[in-house]
Write a protein that holds these residues in place. Structure first.
Motif, PDB file in Angstrom:
ATOM      1  N   ILE A 138       1.203  -1.518   0.180  1.00 28.30           N
ATOM      2  CA  ILE A 138      -0.266  -0.343  -0.609  1.00 28.30           C
ATOM      3  C   ILE A 138       0.683   1.014  -0.205  1.00 28.30           C
ATOM      4  CG2 ILE A 138      -1.790   1.580   1.346  1.00 28.30           C
ATOM      5  CD1 ILE A 138      -2.968  -1.310   2.767  1.00 28.30           C
ATOM      6  N   SER A 139       0.612   2.159  -0.715  1.00 31.65           N
ATOM      7  CA  SER A 139       1.655   3.519  -0.814  1.00 31.65           C
ATOM      8  C   SER A 139       0.838   4.377  -1.105  1.00 31.65           C
ATOM      9  CB  SER A 139       2.357   3.341  -2.439  1.00 31.65           C
ATOM     10  OG  SER A 139       1.495   3.620  -3.689  1.00 31.65           O
ATOM     11  N   GLY A 140       0.973   6.086  -1.021  1.00 30.42           N
ATOM     12  CA  GLY A 140       0.546   6.690  -0.721  1.00 30.42           C
ATOM     13  C   GLY A 140       0.251   7.537  -1.909  1.00 30.42           C
ATOM     14  N   ILE A 141       0.972   8.974  -1.820  1.00 31.80           N
ATOM     15  CA  ILE A 141       1.631   9.738  -3.068  1.00 31.80           C
ATOM     16  C   ILE A 141       2.962   9.710  -3.058  1.00 31.80           C
ATOM     17  CG2 ILE A 141       1.095  12.173  -4.414  1.00 31.80           C
ATOM     18  CD1 ILE A 141      -1.297   9.779  -4.666  1.00 31.80           C
ATOM     19  N   GLY A 142       4.049   9.998  -4.199  1.00 34.61           N
ATOM     20  CA  GLY A 142       4.934  10.414  -4.247  1.00 34.61           C
ATOM     21  C   GLY A 142       5.460   8.960  -5.872  1.00 34.61           C
ATOM     22  N   CYS A 143       6.938   9.597  -5.722  1.00 35.85           N
ATOM     23  CA  CYS A 143       8.099   8.832  -6.619  1.00 35.85           C
ATOM     24  C   CYS A 143       7.549   7.492  -6.541  1.00 35.85           C
ATOM     25  CB  CYS A 143       9.127   9.146  -7.086  1.00 35.85           C
ATOM     26  SG  CYS A 143       9.541  10.523  -7.608  1.00 35.85           S
TER      27      CYS A 143
ATOM     28  N   ASP B 214       5.913  12.147   2.129  1.00 36.03           N
ATOM     29  CA  ASP B 214       4.543  11.798   2.006  1.00 36.03           C
ATOM     30  C   ASP B 214       3.992  10.962   3.440  1.00 36.03           C
ATOM     31  OD1 ASP B 214       2.191  10.057   1.067  1.00 36.03           O
ATOM     32  OD2 ASP B 214       2.786   8.164   1.590  1.00 36.03           O
ATOM     33  N   ALA B 215       6.029  10.687   4.497  1.00 40.49           N
ATOM     34  CA  ALA B 215       5.076   9.939   5.802  1.00 40.49           C
ATOM     35  C   ALA B 215       6.088  11.167   6.471  1.00 40.49           C
ATOM     36  CB  ALA B 215       6.657   8.740   5.667  1.00 40.49           C
ATOM     37  N   MET B 216       6.030  12.285   6.530  1.00 41.95           N
ATOM     38  CA  MET B 216       7.023  13.057   7.711  1.00 41.95           C
ATOM     39  C   MET B 216       6.783  14.270   7.429  1.00 41.95           C
ATOM     40  SD  MET B 216      10.413  11.495   8.672  1.00 41.95           S
ATOM     41  CE  MET B 216      10.701  10.053   9.489  1.00 41.95           C
ATOM     42  N   SER B 217       5.252  14.451   6.271  1.00 42.13           N
ATOM     43  CA  SER B 217       4.821  16.030   6.454  1.00 42.13           C
ATOM     44  C   SER B 217       3.617  16.001   6.664  1.00 42.13           C
ATOM     45  CB  SER B 217       5.349  16.470   4.606  1.00 42.13           C
ATOM     46  OG  SER B 217       4.614  18.131   5.300  1.00 42.13           O
ATOM     47  N   ILE B 218       2.873  15.335   5.747  1.00 42.34           N
ATOM     48  CA  ILE B 218       0.999  15.181   5.328  1.00 42.34           C
ATOM     49  C   ILE B 218       0.535  13.617   6.044  1.00 42.34           C
ATOM     50  CG2 ILE B 218       1.137  13.948   3.055  1.00 42.34           C
ATOM     51  CD1 ILE B 218      -1.779  15.657   2.874  1.00 42.34           C
ATOM     52  N   GLY B 219       1.538  12.862   6.115  1.00 42.89           N
ATOM     53  CA  GLY B 219       0.959  11.521   6.727  1.00 42.89           C
ATOM     54  C   GLY B 219       1.912  11.640   8.243  1.00 42.89           C
ATOM     55  N   GLY B 220       2.552  12.657   8.668  1.00 43.18           N
ATOM     56  CA  GLY B 220       3.299  12.191  10.319  1.00 43.18           C
ATOM     57  C   GLY B 220       2.053  11.535  10.996  1.00 43.18           C
TER      58      GLY B 220
ATOM     59  N   MET C 127      -2.055  -1.296  -3.542  1.00 42.62           N
ATOM     60  CA  MET C 127      -2.730  -0.131  -3.942  1.00 42.62           C
ATOM     61  C   MET C 127      -2.320   1.548  -3.414  1.00 42.62           C
ATOM     62  SD  MET C 127      -6.091   1.068  -1.098  1.00 42.62           S
ATOM     63  CE  MET C 127      -7.643  -0.272  -1.536  1.00 42.62           C
ATOM     64  N   HIS C 128      -2.806   1.820  -4.324  1.00 46.93           N
ATOM     65  CA  HIS C 128      -2.080   3.220  -4.202  1.00 46.93           C
ATOM     66  C   HIS C 128      -3.150   4.353  -3.870  1.00 46.93           C
ATOM     67  CE1 HIS C 128       0.273   6.575  -7.695  1.00 46.93           C
ATOM     68  NE2 HIS C 128      -0.049   6.524  -6.045  1.00 46.93           N
ATOM     69  N   SER C 129      -2.507   4.554  -3.130  1.00 43.21           N
ATOM     70  CA  SER C 129      -4.002   5.175  -1.874  1.00 43.21           C
ATOM     71  C   SER C 129      -4.049   7.185  -1.667  1.00 43.21           C
ATOM     72  CB  SER C 129      -4.295   4.922  -0.301  1.00 43.21           C
ATOM     73  OG  SER C 129      -2.159   5.131   0.280  1.00 43.21           O
ATOM     74  N   ILE C 130      -3.779   7.190  -0.818  1.00 38.36           N
ATOM     75  CA  ILE C 130      -4.274   8.689  -0.745  1.00 38.36           C
ATOM     76  C   ILE C 130      -3.186   8.877   0.103  1.00 38.36           C
ATOM     77  CG2 ILE C 130      -6.560   9.041  -1.469  1.00 38.36           C
ATOM     78  CD1 ILE C 130      -6.821   9.497   1.185  1.00 38.36           C
TER      79      ILE C 130
ATOM     80  N   ALA D  44      -1.561   5.819   3.898  1.00 38.58           N
ATOM     81  CA  ALA D  44      -1.314   5.018   3.562  1.00 38.58           C
ATOM     82  C   ALA D  44      -0.790   4.492   5.177  1.00 38.58           C
ATOM     83  CB  ALA D  44       0.081   4.541   2.520  1.00 38.58           C
ATOM     84  N   PRO D  45      -0.569   4.271   5.869  1.00 40.35           N
ATOM     85  CA  PRO D  45      -0.095   3.442   7.625  1.00 40.35           C
ATOM     86  C   PRO D  45      -1.866   3.378   7.580  1.00 40.35           C
ATOM     87  CG  PRO D  45       1.572   5.209   7.227  1.00 40.35           C
ATOM     88  CD  PRO D  45       0.327   5.832   5.891  1.00 40.35           C
TER      89      PRO D  45
END
Length: 356
Positions: free
Chosen positions: A71-76, A120-126, A89-92, A96-97
Protein backbone atom coordinates in the motif's frame (compact mmCIF):
# COMPACT_ATOMS: atom_id res chain seq x y z
CA UNK A 1 4.80 -12.43 24.92
CA UNK A 2 1.16 -12.50 26.08
CA UNK A 3 -1.79 -10.17 26.06
CA UNK A 4 -2.23 -8.26 29.29
CA UNK A 5 -5.35 -6.16 28.69
CA UNK A 6 -8.11 -6.68 31.31
CA UNK A 7 -10.84 -9.00 30.05
CA UNK A 8 -8.74 -10.65 27.38
CA UNK A 9 -7.71 -14.25 27.44
CA UNK A 10 -3.92 -14.48 27.75
CA UNK A 11 -2.98 -16.08 24.45
CA UNK A 12 0.52 -16.65 23.15
CA UNK A 13 1.33 -14.30 20.30
CA UNK A 14 3.73 -15.63 17.66
CA UNK A 15 6.82 -13.47 17.35
CA UNK A 16 7.22 -14.27 13.64
CA UNK A 17 4.90 -11.99 11.68
CA UNK A 18 4.75 -14.52 8.85
CA UNK A 19 3.53 -17.44 10.97
CA UNK A 20 -0.12 -16.70 10.15
CA UNK A 21 0.46 -15.97 6.44
CA UNK A 22 -0.22 -18.91 4.07
CA UNK A 23 2.90 -20.40 2.48
CA UNK A 24 3.38 -21.65 -1.05
CA UNK A 25 4.68 -25.12 -1.90
CA UNK A 26 5.93 -24.04 -5.32
CA UNK A 27 9.40 -22.49 -5.62
CA UNK A 28 9.35 -18.82 -6.59
CA UNK A 29 11.67 -16.54 -8.51
CA UNK A 30 11.99 -12.74 -8.72
CA UNK A 31 10.23 -12.78 -12.10
CA UNK A 32 7.14 -14.20 -10.39
CA UNK A 33 6.86 -10.87 -8.59
CA UNK A 34 7.39 -8.78 -11.72
CA UNK A 35 4.19 -7.24 -13.06
CA UNK A 36 3.47 -6.38 -16.70
CA UNK A 37 3.65 -2.64 -15.97
CA UNK A 38 6.46 -0.52 -17.40
CA UNK A 39 8.64 0.82 -14.60
CA UNK A 40 8.54 4.59 -14.89
CA UNK A 41 11.16 6.25 -12.74
CA UNK A 42 13.89 8.58 -13.87
CA UNK A 43 17.14 6.94 -15.03
CA UNK A 44 19.48 6.53 -12.09
CA UNK A 45 16.75 6.69 -9.44
CA UNK A 46 17.50 4.64 -6.34
CA UNK A 47 13.97 3.21 -6.48
CA UNK A 48 15.12 0.74 -9.16
CA UNK A 49 17.60 -0.87 -6.77
CA UNK A 50 15.01 -1.08 -3.99
CA UNK A 51 12.47 -2.66 -6.35
CA UNK A 52 15.00 -5.26 -7.50
CA UNK A 53 15.91 -6.02 -3.88
CA UNK A 54 12.27 -6.51 -2.89
CA UNK A 55 11.63 -8.74 -5.90
CA UNK A 56 14.60 -10.88 -4.90
CA UNK A 57 13.55 -11.02 -1.24
CA UNK A 58 9.88 -11.98 -1.59
CA UNK A 59 10.55 -15.46 -3.05
CA UNK A 60 12.75 -16.23 -0.02
CA UNK A 61 9.82 -15.57 2.32
CA UNK A 62 7.86 -18.40 0.65
CA UNK A 63 4.46 -16.72 0.90
CA UNK A 64 1.54 -17.00 -1.46
CA UNK A 65 1.48 -13.90 -3.64
CA UNK A 66 -2.24 -13.34 -2.95
CA UNK A 67 -1.35 -12.97 0.72
CA UNK A 68 1.04 -10.06 0.22
CA UNK A 69 -0.21 -6.48 -0.11
CA UNK A 70 1.74 -3.30 -0.82
CA UNK A 71 0.00 0.00 0.00
CA UNK A 72 1.44 3.37 -0.98
CA UNK A 73 0.59 7.03 -0.61
CA UNK A 74 1.61 9.76 -3.05
CA UNK A 75 5.10 10.33 -4.46
CA UNK A 76 7.63 8.70 -6.77
CA UNK A 77 8.03 5.77 -4.38
CA UNK A 78 4.28 5.28 -4.33
CA UNK A 79 4.26 3.78 -7.82
CA UNK A 80 5.74 0.69 -6.20
CA UNK A 81 2.53 -1.43 -6.03
CA UNK A 82 2.13 -1.27 -9.82
CA UNK A 83 5.46 -2.99 -10.38
CA UNK A 84 4.90 -6.01 -8.14
CA UNK A 85 2.76 -9.05 -8.94
CA UNK A 86 1.01 -8.98 -5.56
CA UNK A 87 -2.07 -7.25 -4.26
CA UNK A 88 -1.60 -3.52 -3.89
CA UNK A 89 -3.23 -0.15 -3.49
CA UNK A 90 -2.09 3.32 -4.55
CA UNK A 91 -3.86 5.31 -1.85
CA UNK A 92 -3.91 8.99 -0.87
CA UNK A 93 -1.31 11.43 0.37
CA UNK A 94 0.11 10.41 3.75
CA UNK A 95 -2.72 7.99 4.58
CA UNK A 96 -1.18 4.68 3.57
CA UNK A 97 -0.50 3.63 7.23
CA UNK A 98 -4.17 4.24 8.12
CA UNK A 99 -5.41 2.11 5.24
CA UNK A 100 -2.83 -0.55 6.03
CA UNK A 101 -4.01 -0.59 9.65
CA UNK A 102 -7.50 -1.57 8.51
CA UNK A 103 -6.14 -4.37 6.36
CA UNK A 104 -3.73 -5.70 8.99
CA UNK A 105 -6.47 -5.71 11.62
CA UNK A 106 -9.07 -7.52 9.52
CA UNK A 107 -6.76 -9.86 7.59
CA UNK A 108 -4.10 -11.53 9.77
CA UNK A 109 -3.35 -13.78 6.81
CA UNK A 110 -1.77 -10.86 4.92
CA UNK A 111 1.82 -9.63 4.92
CA UNK A 112 1.19 -5.89 4.77
CA UNK A 113 3.75 -3.42 3.41
CA UNK A 114 3.59 0.38 3.26
CA UNK A 115 5.78 2.19 0.74
CA UNK A 116 6.17 5.90 1.34
CA UNK A 117 8.60 8.79 0.90
CA UNK A 118 10.13 11.35 3.26
CA UNK A 119 7.54 13.97 2.25
CA UNK A 120 4.55 11.60 2.18
CA UNK A 121 5.43 10.01 5.54
CA UNK A 122 6.81 12.89 7.57
CA UNK A 123 4.85 15.89 6.37
CA UNK A 124 1.18 15.35 5.58
CA UNK A 125 1.38 11.76 6.82
CA UNK A 126 3.34 12.42 9.99
CA UNK A 127 0.37 11.98 12.30
CA UNK A 128 -0.58 8.64 10.75
CA UNK A 129 3.00 7.40 10.90
CA UNK A 130 3.63 8.12 14.58
CA UNK A 131 0.33 6.59 15.70
CA UNK A 132 0.95 3.47 13.62
CA UNK A 133 4.31 3.09 15.33
CA UNK A 134 2.80 3.78 18.75
CA UNK A 135 0.03 1.22 18.22
CA UNK A 136 2.51 -1.34 16.88
CA UNK A 137 0.27 -2.52 14.06
CA UNK A 138 1.61 -5.59 12.28
CA UNK A 139 3.00 -4.05 9.07
CA UNK A 140 6.23 -2.99 7.41
CA UNK A 141 6.74 0.72 6.66
CA UNK A 142 9.44 1.39 4.06
CA UNK A 143 10.30 5.07 3.87
CA UNK A 144 12.32 6.04 0.81
CA UNK A 145 14.33 9.10 1.83
CA UNK A 146 15.86 11.22 -0.94
CA UNK A 147 15.64 14.42 1.15
CA UNK A 148 13.56 16.21 -1.51
CA UNK A 149 10.06 16.34 -3.01
CA UNK A 150 10.71 14.59 -6.31
CA UNK A 151 7.25 14.07 -7.80
CA UNK A 152 6.30 17.74 -7.38
CA UNK A 153 9.60 18.82 -8.92
CA UNK A 154 12.12 19.66 -6.25
CA UNK A 155 10.85 21.42 -3.14
CA UNK A 156 12.64 20.88 0.19
CA UNK A 157 11.21 18.13 2.39
CA UNK A 158 11.09 17.42 6.16
CA UNK A 159 14.43 15.63 5.85
CA UNK A 160 16.26 18.21 3.71
CA UNK A 161 19.34 19.67 5.36
CA UNK A 162 19.28 23.21 6.73
CA UNK A 163 20.24 25.74 4.06
CA UNK A 164 18.99 23.56 1.21
CA UNK A 165 18.39 25.71 -1.89
CA UNK A 166 15.31 24.51 -3.76
CA UNK A 167 12.42 25.94 -5.76
CA UNK A 168 10.51 26.52 -2.54
CA UNK A 169 13.55 27.77 -0.59
CA UNK A 170 15.61 29.88 -3.05
CA UNK A 171 17.60 31.45 -0.21
CA UNK A 172 18.08 28.17 1.63
CA UNK A 173 15.75 26.19 3.87
CA UNK A 174 15.41 27.50 7.43
CA UNK A 175 13.93 24.24 8.71
CA UNK A 176 15.85 21.84 10.91
CA UNK A 177 15.36 18.34 9.44
CA UNK A 178 13.86 15.40 11.25
CA UNK A 179 16.20 12.81 12.67
CA UNK A 180 14.12 10.00 11.20
CA UNK A 181 15.36 7.29 13.54
CA UNK A 182 14.78 9.43 16.63
CA UNK A 183 11.28 10.23 15.42
CA UNK A 184 10.43 6.55 15.04
CA UNK A 185 11.96 5.71 18.42
CA UNK A 186 10.12 8.59 20.08
CA UNK A 187 6.87 7.12 18.77
CA UNK A 188 7.81 3.90 20.60
CA UNK A 189 8.63 1.96 17.45
CA UNK A 190 9.47 -1.69 18.12
CA UNK A 191 11.55 -2.15 14.97
CA UNK A 192 13.60 0.78 13.69
CA UNK A 193 16.24 0.39 11.00
CA UNK A 194 18.08 2.18 8.22
CA UNK A 195 19.74 1.03 5.00
CA UNK A 196 21.41 2.54 1.94
CA UNK A 197 19.93 1.66 -1.45
CA UNK A 198 23.31 0.79 -2.97
CA UNK A 199 24.12 -1.65 -0.15
CA UNK A 200 22.12 -4.60 -1.51
CA UNK A 201 23.38 -7.04 1.13
CA UNK A 202 22.65 -4.75 4.08
CA UNK A 203 19.29 -3.71 2.63
CA UNK A 204 18.23 -7.33 2.11
CA UNK A 205 19.15 -8.30 5.68
CA UNK A 206 17.19 -5.40 7.14
CA UNK A 207 14.13 -6.02 4.95
CA UNK A 208 13.97 -9.73 5.76
CA UNK A 209 14.20 -9.02 9.49
CA UNK A 210 11.49 -6.36 9.10
CA UNK A 211 9.20 -8.78 7.25
CA UNK A 212 9.46 -11.29 10.08
CA UNK A 213 9.06 -8.79 12.93
CA UNK A 214 5.63 -8.94 14.55
CA UNK A 215 4.58 -5.32 14.96
CA UNK A 216 5.36 -2.17 13.01
CA UNK A 217 8.70 -2.33 11.23
CA UNK A 218 10.04 1.09 10.22
CA UNK A 219 12.85 0.99 7.66
CA UNK A 220 14.37 4.18 6.30
CA UNK A 221 16.03 3.59 2.92
CA UNK A 222 18.36 6.37 1.82
CA UNK A 223 18.16 6.70 -1.96
CA UNK A 224 19.26 9.12 -4.64
CA UNK A 225 17.06 11.45 -6.70
CA UNK A 226 19.31 12.13 -9.71
CA UNK A 227 17.07 14.89 -11.09
CA UNK A 228 16.25 17.14 -8.15
CA UNK A 229 18.77 16.14 -5.48
CA UNK A 230 21.60 14.40 -7.26
CA UNK A 231 24.47 13.26 -5.08
CA UNK A 232 22.66 13.82 -1.79
CA UNK A 233 24.27 10.70 -0.30
CA UNK A 234 27.54 10.74 -2.28
CA UNK A 235 29.56 10.98 0.93
CA UNK A 236 28.30 7.49 1.78
CA UNK A 237 29.25 6.05 -1.61
CA UNK A 238 32.76 7.43 -2.25
CA UNK A 239 36.10 5.74 -1.58
CA UNK A 240 36.21 6.90 2.04
CA UNK A 241 32.55 6.00 2.69
CA UNK A 242 33.62 3.46 5.31
CA UNK A 243 34.79 6.36 7.49
CA UNK A 244 31.25 7.74 7.59
CA UNK A 245 29.02 4.65 7.62
CA UNK A 246 28.47 3.00 11.01
CA UNK A 247 26.90 -0.43 10.34
CA UNK A 248 25.53 -2.07 13.49
CA UNK A 249 24.71 -5.71 14.22
CA UNK A 250 23.16 -7.01 17.41
CA UNK A 251 25.72 -8.50 19.78
CA UNK A 252 28.76 -7.13 17.93
CA UNK A 253 31.12 -4.32 18.88
CA UNK A 254 30.53 -1.14 16.91
CA UNK A 255 33.77 -0.83 14.97
CA UNK A 256 33.92 0.68 11.48
CA UNK A 257 36.29 1.99 8.83
CA UNK A 258 38.22 0.13 6.14
CA UNK A 259 40.65 -1.15 8.74
CA UNK A 260 38.41 -0.90 11.79
CA UNK A 261 40.12 2.31 12.85
CA UNK A 262 36.95 3.89 14.27
CA UNK A 263 34.65 2.77 17.04
CA UNK A 264 31.75 3.94 19.20
CA UNK A 265 32.15 4.53 22.94
CA UNK A 266 30.00 5.93 25.72
CA UNK A 267 30.41 9.58 26.70
CA UNK A 268 28.24 10.41 29.68
CA UNK A 269 24.62 9.86 28.65
CA UNK A 270 25.55 9.87 24.95
CA UNK A 271 27.64 7.92 22.48
CA UNK A 272 30.63 9.22 20.54
CA UNK A 273 33.01 8.16 17.78
CA UNK A 274 36.61 7.52 18.82
CA UNK A 275 39.80 6.12 17.31
CA UNK A 276 39.94 2.40 18.04
CA UNK A 277 43.65 2.62 18.86
CA UNK A 278 43.03 5.23 21.54
CA UNK A 279 40.49 3.32 23.67
CA UNK A 280 40.46 0.12 25.66
CA UNK A 281 38.67 -2.69 23.84
CA UNK A 282 36.36 -3.10 26.82
CA UNK A 283 35.11 0.47 26.33
CA UNK A 284 33.87 -0.16 22.79
CA UNK A 285 30.07 -0.36 22.74
CA UNK A 286 28.48 -3.72 21.94
CA UNK A 287 25.30 -3.12 19.96
CA UNK A 288 22.14 -4.25 21.78
CA UNK A 289 19.09 -3.89 19.55
CA UNK A 290 16.90 -5.87 21.95
CA UNK A 291 17.12 -3.78 25.10
CA UNK A 292 13.77 -2.53 26.40
CA UNK A 293 15.37 0.76 27.44
CA UNK A 294 15.09 3.10 24.42
CA UNK A 295 17.74 5.47 25.80
CA UNK A 296 20.55 3.57 24.12
CA UNK A 297 18.75 3.47 20.77
CA UNK A 298 18.15 7.22 20.94
CA UNK A 299 21.84 7.82 21.64
CA UNK A 300 22.76 5.66 18.67
CA UNK A 301 20.30 7.48 16.41
CA UNK A 302 21.74 10.82 17.50
CA UNK A 303 25.18 9.81 16.20
CA UNK A 304 23.75 10.43 12.75
CA UNK A 305 24.08 14.04 11.62
CA UNK A 306 22.43 15.96 8.80
CA UNK A 307 25.80 16.53 7.12
CA UNK A 308 26.25 12.71 6.99
CA UNK A 309 29.61 12.88 8.75
CA UNK A 310 28.43 9.79 10.61
CA UNK A 311 25.43 7.71 9.50
CA UNK A 312 24.26 4.65 11.42
CA UNK A 313 22.81 1.79 9.36
CA UNK A 314 21.35 -1.58 10.29
CA UNK A 315 18.72 -2.55 12.86
CA UNK A 316 18.78 0.06 15.60
CA UNK A 317 16.04 -1.42 17.77
CA UNK A 318 14.01 -4.64 17.68
CA UNK A 319 11.84 -5.51 20.67
CA UNK A 320 8.65 -7.48 21.27
CA UNK A 321 5.39 -5.82 22.29
CA UNK A 322 1.72 -6.70 21.85
CA UNK A 323 0.36 -5.56 18.50
CA UNK A 324 -2.74 -3.44 18.03
CA UNK A 325 -4.31 -5.81 15.53
CA UNK A 326 -3.82 -8.89 17.72
CA UNK A 327 -5.37 -7.08 20.68
CA UNK A 328 -8.25 -5.74 18.57
CA UNK A 329 -9.15 -9.19 17.29
CA UNK A 330 -8.90 -10.57 20.82
CA UNK A 331 -11.22 -7.86 22.10
CA UNK A 332 -13.80 -8.67 19.42
CA UNK A 333 -13.70 -12.36 20.32
CA UNK A 334 -14.09 -11.54 23.99
CA UNK A 335 -17.09 -9.32 23.21
CA UNK A 336 -18.69 -12.21 21.34
CA UNK A 337 -18.16 -14.52 24.31
CA UNK A 338 -19.88 -12.26 26.81
CA UNK A 339 -22.56 -10.93 24.48
CA UNK A 340 -26.18 -11.96 24.94
CA UNK A 341 -28.36 -13.00 22.03
CA UNK A 342 -31.54 -12.02 23.88
CA UNK A 343 -32.70 -8.75 22.30
CA UNK A 344 -35.37 -8.14 24.93
CA UNK A 345 -32.80 -8.56 27.69
CA UNK A 346 -30.68 -5.90 26.04
CA UNK A 347 -33.65 -3.55 25.80
CA UNK A 348 -34.59 -4.16 29.43
CA UNK A 349 -31.03 -3.95 30.69
CA UNK A 350 -29.31 -1.14 32.54
CA UNK A 351 -28.03 0.57 29.41
CA UNK A 352 -31.34 2.19 28.53
CA UNK A 353 -32.49 5.81 28.40
CA UNK A 354 -35.81 7.58 28.62
CA UNK A 355 -36.27 10.32 26.04
CA UNK A 356 -38.88 12.87 27.08
Amino acid sequence: MTTTEPGLVGTKLPLDALSSVPKTDAPQKPKDYTSDQEVRWCPGCGDYVILATIRALLPKLGLKRENITFISGIGCSSRFPYYLETYGMHSIHGRAPAIATGLATTRPDQSVWVVTGDGDAMSIGGNHLIHTLRRNVNMNVLMFNNRIYGLTKGQYSPTSETGKVTKSSPMGSLDHPFNTLSLALGAQGTFVARALDSDRKGLTEVLEAAARHRGTSFVEIMQDCPIFNDGSFDLLRKEDAADHLIPVRHGEKIIFGDEGQHCVVRRGFSLAVAATADVDEADIVVHDAHTDDPTYAHALANLSSQDLEYTVTGIIRQVARDTYDDLARGQVEHAKEIATSDLQALLDGSSTWTVE
